[in-house]
Design a protein around this motif. Structure first.
Motif, PDB file in Angstrom:
ATOM      1  N   VAL A  12       3.548  10.643  -5.481  1.00  0.00           N
ATOM      2  CA  VAL A  12       3.380   9.979  -6.454  1.00  0.00           C
ATOM      3  C   VAL A  12       1.988   9.887  -6.701  1.00  0.00           C
ATOM      4  O   VAL A  12       0.969   9.820  -6.752  1.00  0.00           O
ATOM      5  CB  VAL A  12       3.950   8.848  -7.619  1.00  0.00           C
ATOM      6  N   ALA A  13       1.292   9.114  -4.930  1.00  0.00           N
ATOM      7  CA  ALA A  13       0.236   9.235  -4.208  1.00  0.00           C
ATOM      8  C   ALA A  13      -0.413   7.952  -5.070  1.00  0.00           C
ATOM      9  O   ALA A  13       0.784   7.087  -5.980  1.00  0.00           O
ATOM     10  CB  ALA A  13      -0.601  10.183  -3.896  1.00  0.00           C
ATOM     11  N   GLN A  14      -1.511   8.641  -5.488  1.00  0.00           N
ATOM     12  CA  GLN A  14      -2.600   7.262  -6.419  1.00  0.00           C
ATOM     13  C   GLN A  14      -2.631   8.042  -8.142  1.00  0.00           C
ATOM     14  O   GLN A  14      -3.505   7.436  -8.573  1.00  0.00           O
ATOM     15  CB  GLN A  14      -4.160   7.232  -6.503  1.00  0.00           C
ATOM     16  N   ALA A  15      -1.338   8.874  -8.474  1.00  0.00           N
ATOM     17  CA  ALA A  15      -1.254   9.651  -9.334  1.00  0.00           C
ATOM     18  C   ALA A  15      -1.269   8.632 -10.562  1.00  0.00           C
ATOM     19  O   ALA A  15      -1.736   8.965 -12.266  1.00  0.00           O
ATOM     20  CB  ALA A  15      -0.990  10.555  -9.814  1.00  0.00           C
ATOM     21  N   HIS A  16      -1.285   7.445 -10.570  1.00  0.00           N
ATOM     22  CA  HIS A  16      -0.711   5.946 -11.671  1.00  0.00           C
ATOM     23  C   HIS A  16      -2.246   5.317 -11.379  1.00  0.00           C
ATOM     24  O   HIS A  16      -2.289   4.376 -12.778  1.00  0.00           O
ATOM     25  CB  HIS A  16       0.125   5.479 -11.229  1.00  0.00           C
ATOM     26  N   ASP A  17      -3.014   5.634 -10.582  1.00  0.00           N
ATOM     27  CA  ASP A  17      -4.295   4.956 -11.186  1.00  0.00           C
ATOM     28  C   ASP A  17      -4.609   2.909 -11.383  1.00  0.00           C
ATOM     29  O   ASP A  17      -5.336   3.029 -12.423  1.00  0.00           O
ATOM     30  CB  ASP A  17      -5.025   5.603 -12.298  1.00  0.00           C
ATOM     31  N   ALA A  18      -3.887   2.998 -11.033  1.00  0.00           N
ATOM     32  CA  ALA A  18      -3.682   1.353 -10.749  1.00  0.00           C
ATOM     33  C   ALA A  18      -2.949   0.678 -11.812  1.00  0.00           C
ATOM     34  O   ALA A  18      -2.677  -0.475 -12.178  1.00  0.00           O
ATOM     35  CB  ALA A  18      -4.688   1.100 -10.908  1.00  0.00           C
ATOM     36  N   SER A  19      -2.155   1.760 -13.001  1.00  0.00           N
ATOM     37  CA  SER A  19      -1.067   1.559 -14.135  1.00  0.00           C
ATOM     38  C   SER A  19      -0.074   1.528 -13.540  1.00  0.00           C
ATOM     39  O   SER A  19       0.578   2.537 -13.221  1.00  0.00           O
ATOM     40  CB  SER A  19      -1.540   2.753 -14.936  1.00  0.00           C
ATOM     41  N   PHE A  20       0.444   0.387 -13.642  1.00  0.00           N
ATOM     42  CA  PHE A  20       1.727   0.020 -13.055  1.00  0.00           C
ATOM     43  C   PHE A  20       3.012   0.887 -14.307  1.00  0.00           C
ATOM     44  O   PHE A  20       3.931   1.142 -13.446  1.00  0.00           O
ATOM     45  CB  PHE A  20       2.505  -1.755 -13.763  1.00  0.00           C
ATOM     46  N   MET A  21       2.122   0.321 -16.018  1.00  0.00           N
ATOM     47  CA  MET A  21       3.057   0.912 -16.238  1.00  0.00           C
ATOM     48  C   MET A  21       3.545   3.065 -16.516  1.00  0.00           C
ATOM     49  O   MET A  21       4.412   3.803 -16.123  1.00  0.00           O
ATOM     50  CB  MET A  21       2.839   0.855 -17.718  1.00  0.00           C
ATOM     51  N   LEU A  22       1.796   3.599 -15.879  1.00  0.00           N
ATOM     52  CA  LEU A  22       2.166   4.472 -15.120  1.00  0.00           C
ATOM     53  C   LEU A  22       2.989   5.129 -14.400  1.00  0.00           C
ATOM     54  O   LEU A  22       3.674   6.071 -13.982  1.00  0.00           O
ATOM     55  CB  LEU A  22       0.193   4.952 -15.529  1.00  0.00           C
ATOM     56  N   ALA A  23       3.003   4.307 -13.253  1.00  0.00           N
ATOM     57  CA  ALA A  23       3.494   4.315 -12.130  1.00  0.00           C
ATOM     58  C   ALA A  23       5.644   4.587 -12.003  1.00  0.00           C
ATOM     59  O   ALA A  23       6.047   5.161 -11.581  1.00  0.00           O
ATOM     60  CB  ALA A  23       3.254   3.097 -11.462  1.00  0.00           C
ATOM     61  N   LYS A  24       5.632   3.468 -13.496  1.00  0.00           N
ATOM     62  CA  LYS A  24       7.149   3.604 -14.091  1.00  0.00           C
ATOM     63  C   LYS A  24       6.586   5.221 -14.007  1.00  0.00           C
ATOM     64  O   LYS A  24       8.382   5.669 -14.670  1.00  0.00           O
ATOM     65  CB  LYS A  24       7.514   2.689 -15.145  1.00  0.00           C
ATOM     66  N   SER A  25       6.370   5.408 -15.794  1.00  0.00           N
ATOM     67  CA  SER A  25       6.388   6.897 -16.098  1.00  0.00           C
ATOM     68  C   SER A  25       6.877   7.802 -14.804  1.00  0.00           C
ATOM     69  O   SER A  25       7.799   8.928 -15.240  1.00  0.00           O
ATOM     70  CB  SER A  25       5.074   7.112 -17.150  1.00  0.00           C
ATOM     71  N   HIS A  26       5.729   8.033 -14.018  1.00  0.00           N
ATOM     72  CA  HIS A  26       5.837   8.772 -12.681  1.00  0.00           C
ATOM     73  C   HIS A  26       7.830   9.207 -12.582  1.00  0.00           C
ATOM     74  O   HIS A  26       8.173   9.910 -11.734  1.00  0.00           O
ATOM     75  CB  HIS A  26       5.266   8.555 -11.628  1.00  0.00           C
ATOM     76  N   ILE A  27       7.922   7.930 -12.075  1.00  0.00           N
ATOM     77  CA  ILE A  27       9.591   7.655 -11.301  1.00  0.00           C
ATOM     78  C   ILE A  27      10.002   8.175 -12.693  1.00  0.00           C
ATOM     79  O   ILE A  27      11.354   8.758 -12.403  1.00  0.00           O
ATOM     80  CB  ILE A  27       9.728   6.068 -11.019  1.00  0.00           C
ATOM     81  N   LYS A  80       7.785  -4.299  -4.582  1.00  0.00           N
ATOM     82  CA  LYS A  80       9.536  -4.675  -5.157  1.00  0.00           C
ATOM     83  C   LYS A  80      10.149  -3.934  -6.505  1.00  0.00           C
ATOM     84  O   LYS A  80      10.888  -3.364  -6.724  1.00  0.00           O
ATOM     85  CB  LYS A  80       9.560  -5.831  -5.008  1.00  0.00           C
ATOM     86  N   GLU A  81       9.558  -4.291  -7.538  1.00  0.00           N
ATOM     87  CA  GLU A  81       9.697  -4.281  -8.859  1.00  0.00           C
ATOM     88  C   GLU A  81       9.940  -2.366  -8.766  1.00  0.00           C
ATOM     89  O   GLU A  81      10.862  -1.810  -9.928  1.00  0.00           O
ATOM     90  CB  GLU A  81       8.827  -5.486  -9.785  1.00  0.00           C
ATOM     91  N   LEU A  82       9.046  -1.788  -8.564  1.00  0.00           N
ATOM     92  CA  LEU A  82       9.126  -0.087  -8.532  1.00  0.00           C
ATOM     93  C   LEU A  82       9.826   0.297  -7.654  1.00  0.00           C
ATOM     94  O   LEU A  82      10.924   1.052  -8.434  1.00  0.00           O
ATOM     95  CB  LEU A  82       7.944   0.349  -8.046  1.00  0.00           C
ATOM     96  N   ALA A  83      10.366   0.094  -6.619  1.00  0.00           N
ATOM     97  CA  ALA A  83      11.348  -0.035  -5.980  1.00  0.00           C
ATOM     98  C   ALA A  83      13.062  -0.017  -6.562  1.00  0.00           C
ATOM     99  O   ALA A  83      14.182   0.456  -6.149  1.00  0.00           O
ATOM    100  CB  ALA A  83      11.588  -0.601  -4.187  1.00  0.00           C
ATOM    101  N   ASP A  84      13.185  -1.181  -6.988  1.00  0.00           N
ATOM    102  CA  ASP A  84      14.336  -1.462  -8.097  1.00  0.00           C
ATOM    103  C   ASP A  84      14.079  -0.388  -9.170  1.00  0.00           C
ATOM    104  O   ASP A  84      15.460  -0.441  -9.579  1.00  0.00           O
ATOM    105  CB  ASP A  84      14.168  -3.184  -8.790  1.00  0.00           C
ATOM    106  N   TYR A  85      13.395  -0.321  -9.480  1.00  0.00           N
ATOM    107  CA  TYR A  85      13.563   0.697 -10.549  1.00  0.00           C
ATOM    108  C   TYR A  85      13.532   1.720 -10.805  1.00  0.00           C
ATOM    109  O   TYR A  85      14.234   2.932 -11.029  1.00  0.00           O
ATOM    110  CB  TYR A  85      12.169   0.259 -11.729  1.00  0.00           C
TER     111      TYR A  85
END
Length: 339
Positions: A12-27, A80-85
């Motif tokens: 993902v690298a920085q493709a989430h652009d600091a959006s936590f929800m976008l980070a989860k969407s990449h997951i 940590k929340e992203l890791a758990d998700y």
């Protein structure tokens, strides 16, 4: 970790652009595609960067990379929340660390494998720090000559851990002529480690080819859409192409794991051969004692008589009896005593 199937990492690298929800969407995208792991990058500018660090690709609104890292970095509890998700989606959570403090954070989170990025290959303190954990290490080699790679691998192997070296070309996107799949085998022969590909081509093809060549690890950048902004977008795969790439890798793995014995396989096609192959066919009435030739024989389907493969053996022999035209030639039609 690297012994069974190819370990596919969605970066993902920085493709989430600091959006936590976008980070989860990449997951979610990585999980839906069938990847084994999802990886982020942890930049802690306080420990990693200085105002002198320049952009590889300029980003509007930022004077330095340090400013960009500051804005796009999550808090430890968010990581940590992203890791758990990721774990809840059946994925291994990974992150490239760019400072020793980021390593500390990831140790607290509990990652099962380390990824050393191409820019950290010569970071000796980091190599020692991850080696001491006893966990497997994947190291990219995008900008390093062989001697630098050898030095890094020797440090890691001194800790008696599993090491995977990924061929990588730090070029976004990487053209076909610069992917360098040949280097994987060079690594395997020279260092005796697991090998793989960290691909920046922005296409599905190098990963599939790498799987056929025996890659144990494949890493590709991902994005939600090719229309999204960001420095890594030209080297990334969108959800549809990511899924196609994973399918292709698994297809290539299965082919590689099942070498074919042509003689054994041909035994399964006995009935098909009769349907698709040809045999020798009588095209004109033939009298007993007449010589078989191109004048009275031809080749027709299906293979209900002497196979066409025996044509050279039959031409020049003589008929044992009268044979009507439009008949498949059989062994009983051939005189055995005289040629």
């Amino acid at each position: 970790m690297f012994d069974e199937k190819c370990f596919i990492i969605a970066e993902v690298a920085q493709a989430h652009d600091a959006s936590f929800m976008l980070a989860k969407s990449h997951i979610n995208v990585a999980a839906d595609a069938g990847c084994d792991a999802v990886k982020f990058q942890i930049h802690l500018p306080k420990y990693e960067s200085t105002p002198d660090e320049k952009f590889r690709v300029p980003i509007d609104g930022y004077k330095t990379r340090s400013e960009y890292w500051e804005r796009t970095c999550f808090e430890p509890e968010q990581w940590k929340e992203l890791a758990d998700y990721a774990a809840s989606k059946g994925l291994v959570f990974m992150a490239s660390a760019f400072s020793l403090q980021a390593i500390d954070m990831l140790e607290e989170i509990g990652v099962p494998v380390w990824k050393i990025s191409s820019g950290e290959t010569s970071n000796v303190p980091m190599l020692h720090k991850v080696g001491k954990t006893g966990l497997p290490v994947i190291i990219s080699t995008g900008m390093s000559p062989m001697k630098e790679i050898e030095d890094a691998v020797n440090i890691l192997k001194s800790y008696d851990i599993d090491v995977a070296i990924t061929q990588c070309t730090t070029q976004y996107p990487t053209p076909p002529s610069q992917v360098g799949l040949n280097v994987m085998n060079e690594y395997k022969e020279r260092f005796g480690t697991y090998v793989g590909l960290s691909d920046h081509s922005g296409t599905i093809y190098p990963a599939i080819a790498a799987a056929w060549e025996g890659a144990s690890v494949i890493e590709v950048h991902i994005c939600m859409s090719y229309q999204m902004p960001g420095p890594d977008m030209p080297a990334s795969l969108d959800p549809e192409d990511l899924k196609r790439m994973v399918e292709g890798v698994r297809f290539a793995e299965e082919m590689r794991a099942n070498p074919l014995d042509k003689d054994e396989k041909a035994k399964e096609f006995v009935d098909f051969r009769k349907l698709f192959f040809q045999s020798i066919y009588v095209k004109k009435d033939i009298k007993a004692g007449e010589t078989f030739s191109e004048e009275n024989l031809e080749i027709r389907k299906p293979c209900n008589g002497i196979p066409a493969s025996q044509w050279d053996d039959v031409v020049g022999l003589k008929a044992a009896n009268d044979i009507e035209s439009q008949t498949f030639l059989k062994e009983e039609h051939i005189r055995k005593d005289v040629s």
